[in-house]
Design an enzyme around this catalytic site. Structure first.
Site, short mmCIF file in Angstrom:
data_model
loop_
_atom_site.label_atom_id
_atom_site.label_comp_id
_atom_site.label_asym_id
_atom_site.label_seq_id
_atom_site.Cartn_x
_atom_site.Cartn_y
_atom_site.Cartn_z
N HIS A 35 0.82 -1.21 0.00
CA HIS A 35 0.00 0.00 0.00
C HIS A 35 0.86 1.26 0.00
O HIS A 35 0.51 2.25 -0.64
CB HIS A 35 -0.97 -0.02 1.18
CG HIS A 35 -2.21 -0.78 0.89
ND1 HIS A 35 -2.23 -2.16 0.80
CD2 HIS A 35 -3.47 -0.37 0.64
CE1 HIS A 35 -3.46 -2.55 0.52
NE2 HIS A 35 -4.23 -1.49 0.40
N LYS A 100 -9.75 -7.86 8.37
CA LYS A 100 -10.38 -8.09 9.67
C LYS A 100 -10.21 -6.84 10.52
O LYS A 100 -9.25 -6.09 10.35
CB LYS A 100 -9.78 -9.31 10.37
CG LYS A 100 -8.34 -9.15 10.81
CD LYS A 100 -7.84 -10.39 11.52
CE LYS A 100 -6.39 -10.17 11.95
NZ LYS A 100 -5.84 -11.34 12.61
#
Length: 189
Positions: A35, A100
């Protein structure tokens, strides 16, 4: 509910927090290091290593495949670590994220703004998740090892809608429902 990744743009508009989904199709993996590189590419006006429009990214760093397997354990990582980058990716067309844990208010706003969706995968079940992965190919940043960007083909990957395009959120709604039950329980005593 079964959903093909190619239908995510439309499906995301109708999914609601708490819906159970079995996702099939092409998705991409990416964690923290990837990222950071995505952000650098975008800042430099360079293309990302995958077509981001209507894509789904799975926050996972799969382990190496054992003999006879397509991929090793492939469980979700904590999504909050990607929060600084998620709004920018959503704003350029990303349609779904899989991970999550809770997301920041900025990510929730970007999900709403872009009519996207955030799915939760079952943490601690990476060995089971890999059974839903039929293909795996490293497509970028191979030097990052397990954190390289991979193109996966998943079939009936079990997920739960954690945040929907209206801002519905299983984390806040779940806590609220728990608190209400707890108050009722204490009054009843």
């Amino acid at each position: 509910m079964k959903i093909d990744v190619s239908q995510l743009a439309e499906a995301a508009k109708t999914l609601r927090a708490g819906d159970k989904v079995e996702l099939s199709g092409q998705i991409y993996t990416g964690r923290d290091a990837a990222h950071k590189r995505f952000a650098q590419l975008i800042a430099n006006g360079e293309p990302l290593p995958f077509p981001v429009e209507n894509a789904a990214i799975y926050y996972a760093g799969p382990t190496a495949a054992k003999e006879g397997m397509v991929i090793g354990s492939c469980g979700p990582t904590t999504s909050g670590r990607m929060d600084p980058y998620a709004p920018m990716l959503l704003d350029i067309g990303l349609k779904a994220m899989i991970g999550k844990g809770e997301r920041s208010s900025q990510v929730v706003e970007a999900i709403k703004r872009n009519k996207a969706v955030y799915f939760c995968a079952i943490g601690g079940a990476g060995a089971l998740a890999c059974r839903c992965i039929e293909e795996c190919e490293v497509i970028a940043f191979e030097e990052l090892g397990c954190e390289s960007v991979k193109r996966l083909y998943v079939r009936d990957f079990p997920l739960i809608v954690a945040t929907d395009c209206l801002g519905g959120n299983i984390y806040t709604e779940g806590r609220s429902a728990y608190d209400k039950r707890r108050v009722k329980s204490s009054i009843a005593k």
